[in-house]
Design a protein around this motif. Sequence first.
Motif, PDB file in Angstrom:
ATOM      1  N   VAL A 121      18.906 -14.933  33.702  1.00  0.00           N
ATOM      2  CA  VAL A 121      17.722 -15.280  32.908  1.00  0.00           C
ATOM      3  C   VAL A 121      17.105 -14.053  32.238  1.00  0.00           C
ATOM      4  CG1 VAL A 121      17.233 -17.328  34.286  1.00  0.00           C
ATOM      5  CG2 VAL A 121      16.199 -15.162  34.939  1.00  0.00           C
ATOM      6  N   MET A 122      17.067 -12.924  32.951  1.00  0.00           N
ATOM      7  CA  MET A 122      16.451 -11.737  32.366  1.00  0.00           C
ATOM      8  C   MET A 122      17.389 -11.059  31.368  1.00  0.00           C
ATOM      9  SD  MET A 122      13.512 -11.923  33.530  1.00  0.00           S
ATOM     10  CE  MET A 122      12.928 -10.469  32.674  1.00  0.00           C
ATOM     11  N   GLY A 123      18.677 -11.411  31.411  1.00  0.00           N
ATOM     12  CA  GLY A 123      19.609 -10.861  30.429  1.00  0.00           C
ATOM     13  C   GLY A 123      19.509 -11.533  29.073  1.00  0.00           C
ATOM     14  N   HIS A 124      18.770 -12.648  28.983  1.00  0.00           N
ATOM     15  CA  HIS A 124      18.583 -13.320  27.697  1.00  0.00           C
ATOM     16  C   HIS A 124      17.360 -12.697  27.022  1.00  0.00           C
ATOM     17  CE1 HIS A 124      19.153 -16.384  24.727  1.00  0.00           C
ATOM     18  NE2 HIS A 124      17.951 -16.885  24.908  1.00  0.00           N
ATOM     19  N   GLY A 125      17.583 -11.970  25.926  1.00  0.00           N
ATOM     20  CA  GLY A 125      16.541 -11.178  25.289  1.00  0.00           C
ATOM     21  C   GLY A 125      15.254 -11.921  24.958  1.00  0.00           C
ATOM     22  N   PRO A 126      15.310 -13.060  24.257  1.00  0.00           N
ATOM     23  CA  PRO A 126      14.072 -13.776  23.924  1.00  0.00           C
ATOM     24  C   PRO A 126      13.272 -14.180  25.153  1.00  0.00           C
ATOM     25  CG  PRO A 126      15.881 -14.581  22.580  1.00  0.00           C
ATOM     26  CD  PRO A 126      16.487 -13.663  23.598  1.00  0.00           C
ATOM     27  N   TYR A 127      13.963 -14.577  26.225  1.00  0.00           N
ATOM     28  CA  TYR A 127      13.264 -14.960  27.447  1.00  0.00           C
ATOM     29  C   TYR A 127      12.548 -13.758  28.069  1.00  0.00           C
ATOM     30  CZ  TYR A 127      12.520 -16.664  32.219  1.00  0.00           C
ATOM     31  OH  TYR A 127      11.969 -17.002  33.426  1.00  0.00           O
ATOM     32  N   ALA A 128      13.233 -12.619  28.140  1.00  0.00           N
ATOM     33  CA  ALA A 128      12.631 -11.417  28.726  1.00  0.00           C
ATOM     34  C   ALA A 128      11.389 -10.990  27.934  1.00  0.00           C
ATOM     35  CB  ALA A 128      13.654 -10.284  28.766  1.00  0.00           C
ATOM     36  N   LYS A 129      11.458 -11.071  26.610  1.00  0.00           N
ATOM     37  CA  LYS A 129      10.306 -10.681  25.791  1.00  0.00           C
ATOM     38  C   LYS A 129       9.148 -11.658  25.954  1.00  0.00           C
ATOM     39  CE  LYS A 129      13.048  -8.154  22.377  1.00  0.00           C
ATOM     40  NZ  LYS A 129      13.557  -8.110  20.996  1.00  0.00           N
ATOM     41  N   LEU A 130       9.464 -12.955  26.010  1.00  0.00           N
ATOM     42  CA  LEU A 130       8.396 -13.946  26.196  1.00  0.00           C
ATOM     43  C   LEU A 130       7.713 -13.756  27.546  1.00  0.00           C
ATOM     44  CD1 LEU A 130       7.042 -16.488  24.978  1.00  0.00           C
ATOM     45  CD2 LEU A 130       8.673 -17.852  26.280  1.00  0.00           C
TER      46      LEU A 130
END
Length: 524
Positions: free
Chosen positions: A285-294
Amino acid sequence: MAKGEGGEQYSNASLLSKPTSDGAQVAKRHNRNKLSICNKLCYAVGGAPYQITGCALGFFLQIYLLDVAQLDPFYASIILFVGRAWDAVTDPTVGFLVSRSPWTRFGRMLPWIVLSTPLAVLAYFLIWYVPPFENGKVVWYLFFYCLFQTLQTCFHVPYSALTMFISSEQKERDSATAYRMTVEVLGTVLGTAIQGQIVGMANAPCLPGPNDVLANVSNVSLMVNSSEPAISIEHTRIAYMISSGVICLIYVICAVVLFFGVREQKESCRPKSEPMSFFQGIRLVMGHGPYAKLVMVFLFTSMGFLLLEGNFALFCSYTLGFRNDFQNILLVIMLSATLTIPFWQWFLSRFGKKTAVYVGSLSVVPFLILVALVKSNLAITYIVSFAAGVSVAAAFLLPWSMLPDVVDDFQVHNPDSTGHEALFYSFYVFFTKFASGVSLGISTLSLDFAGYVTRGCSQPAEVDLTLKILVSAAPIGLILIGLCILYTYPIDEEKRQGNRKLLQEQRDNESDSDTECAELSNVA
């Protein structure tokens, strides 16, 4: 030859009937994915317990531990920090367990919700009970606070992930989320009203300290010796227990409505991804860029709003001097937030979710500055509180409306990785709750260093300054940091609509595969 002709005729008939069959399948899928108003309302009601209890704990637990349970501020800060930190850790843990739980006749998420409810309401009630012993008070509150947070996580993480399973249509999910956000903000009003008004009717008088001026001491003595019935600390404790009992009853009713009013859709027959370990889930989950930024955006913005929430009751009581009015001020904030939810729903649909976050978060800044600089004035405080409620509505609505977009973006880029929705929701809650624990722990510890006086009629000047920082300067700084990170968030309206079309194509292909699976099963 006749047999061949017959076979050819059968084949042609099948071809002629196939469009009709496909049309029936499409209509069937559409009807299955379409949610009635009753379904949406029943789903939305399930979000109320989390907000009702969260609002009551956020606004009142700190002042309850300090002035009613009469704990030392240092121990109160430990309870608040450890409880929230534990709550944060349980979210990804429960999300991991939910993602691996098997499908039952009631679904995969709903059993978690129903089974956790009875124990959760019992633990919540005991948080607001003052035990008849002194030495173990800290352990009592720490244990039941952590226990309630764990059980509530077993309710809220599956409920949040349920958004992805009530319908495969993004439009239906967005509509259900709007219903949910409206009910959740109504839940915050209920939590504020029930806890604030019941407790406000039994607010024990403050205790004059050595730093109080003679006039204040005289006024306190006059109030205590008046002919009106005196309100003791015992009355205040009973009021907290009554309010918690009412909230527990609402919690149970909402869980029952959710269970009987929502049907969880079973996943398609497409093979599900292999179960992964806890740390693999974190990397996923944290490797998905948009999710980490959100997550980082709302880590900072929620920390700012939670600092305001956790210290506003103390700020109203001591810095502004509205000890007997703070519950009404909090109610005004929540009512304002409720009334403006439809406006923010229209705004994000008209101008986009990213723009709505900027406008909604920045709109609270002038009022946070004003409330800290203006002299104590009840009318101005009510006006500022109503205006601040507009931003609170945005803080409630926008994070949860943006999270499904990130999950959809992940599914577009990882079509073969399925069944991880609970992980995304649980880690999202993990970071916001961790931020809450840090903010509440630090703020209560700061009050201890400033010399906070339990149930004092007045506080040292250092406490007043600390409270102003905690409800004004610190939230503004954290909100601005979050908005700077939001600038790099890649999912705008164009990207969101593109993902929606790609997902719809994927679902159409899945539906064709499901139909083939069903036909093969029938043949077998």
